[in-house]
Design an enzyme around this catalytic site. Structure first.
Site, PDB file in Angstrom:
ATOM      1  CB  SER A 145      -0.960  -0.052   1.194  1.00  0.00           C
ATOM      2  OG  SER A 145      -1.997   0.878   1.071  1.00  0.00           O
ATOM      3  CG  ASP A 397      -6.003  -3.415  -3.781  1.00  0.00           C
ATOM      4  OD1 ASP A 397      -6.872  -2.674  -3.266  1.00  0.00           O
ATOM      5  OD2 ASP A 397      -4.777  -3.244  -3.647  1.00  0.00           O
ATOM      6  CG  HIS A 422      -4.793  -3.280   0.042  1.00  0.00           C
ATOM      7  ND1 HIS A 422      -4.428  -2.597  -1.092  1.00  0.00           N
ATOM      8  CD2 HIS A 422      -4.338  -2.527   1.085  1.00  0.00           C
ATOM      9  CE1 HIS A 422      -3.801  -1.484  -0.757  1.00  0.00           C
ATOM     10  NE2 HIS A 422      -3.721  -1.420   0.560  1.00  0.00           N
TER      11      HIS A 422
END
Length: 463
Positions: A145, A397, A422
């Protein structure tokens, strides 16, 4: 976002013979009486020591001598002084201990990616200088991320310090019209559409159902009771806030649509989007039934643990995420446009309005965004001169829309993970992992071993 992403993790020291990198299980406690109890599964506990290094508040100025103690973690279970390597886990936007196991406002101006990368650089040089055997070890950056973005950018900006980077779920192109602003919400809609019949269409119709009920005499009170809200709705503005909160919930579910029970943003069942979609099989239903179905779906996300007495519209995830810091960064350099049209996605129409966004930022933080700075600083899509970066993205995601999903060169590599959410590849391995993520991890290790091997070949030639 934590204090300049200062909370980072030196994940492990591994020898080239290790079969795979050690990944932290990203878990956090949470609580939210209308569902089955959360049946927790055993978690992997990573052994680490907590240490600190004195860092400059501003690495790029010469007239400020202020410093702070930056925390980092060392996990050296697999460390060998000879012929090994260092995995450097770049911190995310929350407490690094939370990320491993599942800020001062006066210095907010220094909460930037550039300062974070400089923190990393100084820390690596310090570790190489103070840990016996580390001086001639290759370093690989990895993160997911925001941390994945930092890992990629760290390799780009400090290639002499890290031999490569694994950037998982890193939306480095979610900036300044590099990708269409509606891509994000379209992916969320696709996830829900494939997870149950009529699911996305029911959600699309739910917004008008909520509005119609809210406009009726006792509508606000009825909605508050039907949705078991902790704070009752009292005015029309509360309804828009409610819908924004529900929208963010659907987004979060798409992000953490893992194939097993998890506890990342909230305690959740396996394949939570499929579980949610069970309540949206029928879209041509009365408004009151639609809202009751919305509640049942929200309850999957907010009360799978069975502990909540009401639903709090002020929170969509564990408080460990550090959302205040991230809010500031999103109002300065991390400007990531999103929009929806209500036709090709399941959300209410919402255009991207830069002036409105900027005014909101100024009202909250007293700053104005610089939407083009990140592409200017890190190259946007013109990154082919860089080497040794793996960009991995799960197709479930929504952030994959702003990620690198096709190879750029033979050393800037993209891996797309079918049925992956994710940064699934960075989570601890699980018996329920799809084959796709198992293969992804094996491929990532293969590339990293090659980087390590190349490093030692160059080192021998130099000597």
């Amino acid at each position: 976002m934590g204090r300049r992403s200062l909370l980072l993790l030196l994940l492990a020291f591994l020898t080239p013979g290790a079969s795979s990198p050690v990944s932290p299980s990203l878990r956090a406690p949470s609580s939210l009486p209308w569902s089955t109890s959360f049946r927790s599964r055993p978690t992997i506990t990573l052994k680490y020591s907590i240490r600190y290094i004195q860092q400059k508040v501003d690495h790029f100025g010469f007239n400020i001598d202020r410093t702070f103690k930056q925390r980092y973690l060392i996990a050296d279970n697999y460390w060998k002084e000879d012929g090994g390597s260092i995995l450097f886990y770049t911190g995310n936007e929350g407490d690094i201990i939370w990320f491993c196991n599942n800020t001062d406002s006066r210095h907010l101006n220094f909460l930037t990616t550039e300062q974070a990368l400089a923190d990393f650089a100084k820390l690596i040089k310090y570790l190489k200088r103070t840990i016996p055997g580390a001086r001639n070890q290759p370093v690989i950056a990895l993160g997911g991320s925001y941390g994945g973005m930092l890992a990629a950018w760290f390799r780009m900006k400090y290639p002499h310090l890290v031999v490569g980077a694994l950037a998982s779920s890193a939306p480095i192109w979610q900036f300044n019209n590099l990708v269409p602003c509606d891509t994000f919400m379209k992916i969320v809609t696709t996830d829900f559409g494939r997870s149950g019949p009529n699911c996305s269409e029911s959600i699309r119709r739910s917004w008008d159902a909520i509005s119609r009920l809210a406009k009726k005499g006792p509508g606000l009170r009825w909605l508050s009771e039907a949705l078991h809200l902790c704070t009752p709705l009292t005015k029309w503005q509360d309804v828009q806030h409610l819908k924004d909160w529900i929208s963010e919930t659907w987004v979060n579910l798409a992000m953490v649509d893992y194939p097993y029970e998890s506890n990342f943003l909230q305690p959740l069942p396996a394949w939570p989007v499929k579980v949610v979609c069970r309540y949206f099989k029928y879209y041509n239903v009365p408004d009151t039934l639609m809202v009751q179905n919305v509640f049942q779906a929200l309850n999957v996300y907010y009360n799978y643990s069975g502990q909540a007495k009401c639903l709090n519209v002020s929170e969509t995830a564990t408080s460990s995420l550090g959302v205040l810091g991230w809010s500031y960064q999103a109002c300065t350099e991390m400007v990531m446009p999103t929009c929806s049209d209500g036709v090709d996605d399941m959300f209410e129409p919402h255009s991207w309005n830069m002036k409105e966004y900027s005014d909101d930022c100024f009202k909250q933080w007293g700053v104005r965004p610089r939407p083009s700075w990140i592409p200017t600083m890190y190259g946007g899509k013109n990154i082919s001169s860089h080497t040794n970066i793996i960009f991995s993205n799960g197709e479930l995601d929504p952030w994959s829309g702003g990620g690198v999903t096709k190879d750029i060169t033979d050393t800037l590599l993209a891996i797309v993970i079918p049925n992956g959410a994710h940064h699934l590849d960075l989570r601890a391995s699980n018996a329920l992992d799809p084959v796709s993520v198992q293969l992804t991890r094996a491929l990532e290790v293969k590339y990293m071993k090659q980087w390590i091997s190349d490093f030692y070949v160059r080192l021998r030639k130099m000597n």
